[in-house]
Design a protein around this motif. Structure first.
Motif, PDB file in Angstrom:
ATOM      1  N   VAL A 129       0.846  -1.200   0.000  1.00  0.00           N
ATOM      2  CA  VAL A 129       0.000   0.000   0.000  1.00  0.00           C
ATOM      3  C   VAL A 129       0.884   1.254   0.000  1.00  0.00           C
ATOM      4  O   VAL A 129       0.637   2.198  -0.759  1.00  0.00           O
ATOM      5  CB  VAL A 129      -0.977   0.010   1.209  1.00  0.00           C
ATOM      6  CG1 VAL A 129      -1.706   1.347   1.311  1.00  0.00           C
ATOM      7  CG2 VAL A 129      -1.978  -1.137   1.094  1.00  0.00           C
ATOM      8  N   GLU A 156       0.710   4.263  -2.616  1.00  0.00           N
ATOM      9  CA  GLU A 156       0.425   5.662  -2.253  1.00  0.00           C
ATOM     10  C   GLU A 156       1.538   6.576  -2.759  1.00  0.00           C
ATOM     11  O   GLU A 156       1.272   7.697  -3.210  1.00  0.00           O
ATOM     12  CB  GLU A 156       0.248   5.832  -0.736  1.00  0.00           C
ATOM     13  CG  GLU A 156      -0.717   4.857  -0.055  1.00  0.00           C
ATOM     14  CD  GLU A 156      -2.170   4.934  -0.517  1.00  0.00           C
ATOM     15  OE1 GLU A 156      -2.439   5.507  -1.581  1.00  0.00           O
ATOM     16  OE2 GLU A 156      -3.039   4.390   0.195  1.00  0.00           O
ATOM     17  N   GLU A 181     -10.115   5.263   3.696  1.00  0.00           N
ATOM     18  CA  GLU A 181      -9.762   4.863   2.332  1.00  0.00           C
ATOM     19  C   GLU A 181     -11.006   4.467   1.545  1.00  0.00           C
ATOM     20  O   GLU A 181     -11.108   4.730   0.347  1.00  0.00           O
ATOM     21  CB  GLU A 181      -8.733   3.724   2.343  1.00  0.00           C
ATOM     22  CG  GLU A 181      -7.385   4.180   2.873  1.00  0.00           C
ATOM     23  CD  GLU A 181      -6.257   3.228   2.533  1.00  0.00           C
ATOM     24  OE1 GLU A 181      -5.642   3.385   1.462  1.00  0.00           O
ATOM     25  OE2 GLU A 181      -5.993   2.330   3.340  1.00  0.00           O
ATOM     26  N   GLU A 205      -7.342   1.632  -4.598  1.00  0.00           N
ATOM     27  CA  GLU A 205      -7.930   1.813  -3.264  1.00  0.00           C
ATOM     28  C   GLU A 205      -8.871   0.660  -2.904  1.00  0.00           C
ATOM     29  O   GLU A 205      -9.009   0.316  -1.731  1.00  0.00           O
ATOM     30  CB  GLU A 205      -8.654   3.158  -3.132  1.00  0.00           C
ATOM     31  CG  GLU A 205      -7.773   4.400  -3.281  1.00  0.00           C
ATOM     32  CD  GLU A 205      -6.577   4.477  -2.335  1.00  0.00           C
ATOM     33  OE1 GLU A 205      -6.611   3.863  -1.259  1.00  0.00           O
ATOM     34  OE2 GLU A 205      -5.591   5.150  -2.698  1.00  0.00           O
ATOM     35  N   HIS A 210      -6.713  -1.708  -1.283  1.00  0.00           N
ATOM     36  CA  HIS A 210      -6.288  -1.271   0.057  1.00  0.00           C
ATOM     37  C   HIS A 210      -7.410  -1.533   1.078  1.00  0.00           C
ATOM     38  O   HIS A 210      -7.147  -1.987   2.182  1.00  0.00           O
ATOM     39  CB  HIS A 210      -5.936   0.221   0.081  1.00  0.00           C
ATOM     40  CG  HIS A 210      -4.847   0.593  -0.883  1.00  0.00           C
ATOM     41  ND1 HIS A 210      -4.453   1.888  -1.088  1.00  0.00           N
ATOM     42  CD2 HIS A 210      -4.062  -0.166  -1.682  1.00  0.00           C
ATOM     43  CE1 HIS A 210      -3.484   1.920  -1.984  1.00  0.00           C
ATOM     44  NE2 HIS A 210      -3.242   0.681  -2.365  1.00  0.00           N
TER      45      HIS A 210
END
Ligand SMILES: [Fe+2]
Ligand SMILES: [Fe+2]
Length: 284
Positions: free
Chosen positions: A116, A120, A170, A203, A206
């Motif tokens: 992750v 990002e 998120e 996302e 995530h």
């Protein structure tokens, strides 16, 4: 060489303020971890808060200038800037999850959150580059100072962290980003739209890491995921979990409609001022 601990490498990256340097160090850290060059050891404490660059200026959410709703170019730049800031903070949130809870949660958890962090860093880079192409840069405008609150509030318990950061903050991106993509497409900015589409696809993954790890924790603790999520969100999240939800994206991420019904803020009339945090954004 296997003499550097993962914890120390994460701490060093979190305490690096310069955005470009943080991105490079995050990539390097993830590469070294995957190559087996960092020991699975957490011999240093995570910082209470990551280092931040001098710019952007950080303002409380209610002091942020309003971005405006229209399709103005300034408004779109401000939106890209706000999203870049969210991704920048998200790098540290993912690193902190791995560094703070890795010893307790194990290697798979660390693998997930470091992947992750790498995502990002990539999201931030794409947005920062886009801002430059459009004649601006990350740091040109003020940014929202509330994004680390959730990390502080949940530093004591991995279940609370998962319940709030991936599963609320998120997940919010899944609801709002598709509309933002449409907004950019409507004015012919396909490159920005493509970046945001890429982000929303990542996302979903995530959030899924969060829901999967949360479910596994609940199993160990003998709790129902829906009930524990509701309790932890009520206790540790001060914002609103507001519909409409993107049901299909949330379902792919492991958040069923039943789970959402448990945590959703009851809808109030649309004129209620607290529904709109001026210029602030509570998604990640
Ligand atoms: Fe992201
Ligand atoms: Fe994310």
């Amino acid at each position: 060489m296997n003499d550097t601990s993962l914890g120390a490498a994460i701490r060093k990256t979190m305490l690096t303020a310069n955005p470009l340097a943080k991105v490079m160090m995050t990539r390097d850290l993830v590469r070294r971890w995957r190559a087996g060059k960092l020991a699975f050891a957490f011999d240093v404490a995570m910082p209470d808060a990551p280092a931040r660059p001098e710019k952007p200026e950080l303002l409380p959410p209610n002091a942020m200038p309003r971005r405006g709703r229209g399709g103005s170019e300034r408004g779109r730049l401000a939106l890209l800037h706000a999203l870049a800031h969210i991704e920048f903070v998200a790098i540290d949130l993912a690193l902190d999850a791995a560094g703070r809870f890795g010893a307790e949660m194990g290697r798979d958890f660390v693998d997930d959150w470091l992947s992750v962090a790498a995502d990002e860093a990539m999201h931030f880079s794409l947005l920062a580059r886009r801002l430059r192409t459009l004649g601006s840069f990350y740091g040109a405008m003020p940014a929202h100072d509330g994004l680390w609150d959730a990390a502080r509030e949940t530093a004591h318990d991995v279940a609370a962290r998962l319940a709030v950061v991936p599963m609320v903050l998120e997940a919010r991106a899944l609801d709002v980003t598709p509309m933002t993509v449409e907004r950019f497409l409507a004015v012919g900015d396909e490159r920005s739209a493509r970046i945001l589409q890429r982000i929303v696809d990542d996302e979903i993954r995530h959030v899924r890491f969060g829901t999967t790890q949360f479910a596994a924790l609940c199993k160990i603790r003998g709790e129902s995921p829906a009930d524990l999520w509701k309790t932890l969100v009520q206790r540790h999240f001060r914002g609103l979990v507001k519909p409409p939800f993107n049901d299909s994206a949330r379902r792919s991420a492991g958040l069923s409609r039943e789970m959402m019904a448990g945590v959703a803020t009851p809808q109030r009339p649309p004129h209620t001022p607290m529904h709109e945090m001026a210029g602030g954004s509570d998604q990640l």
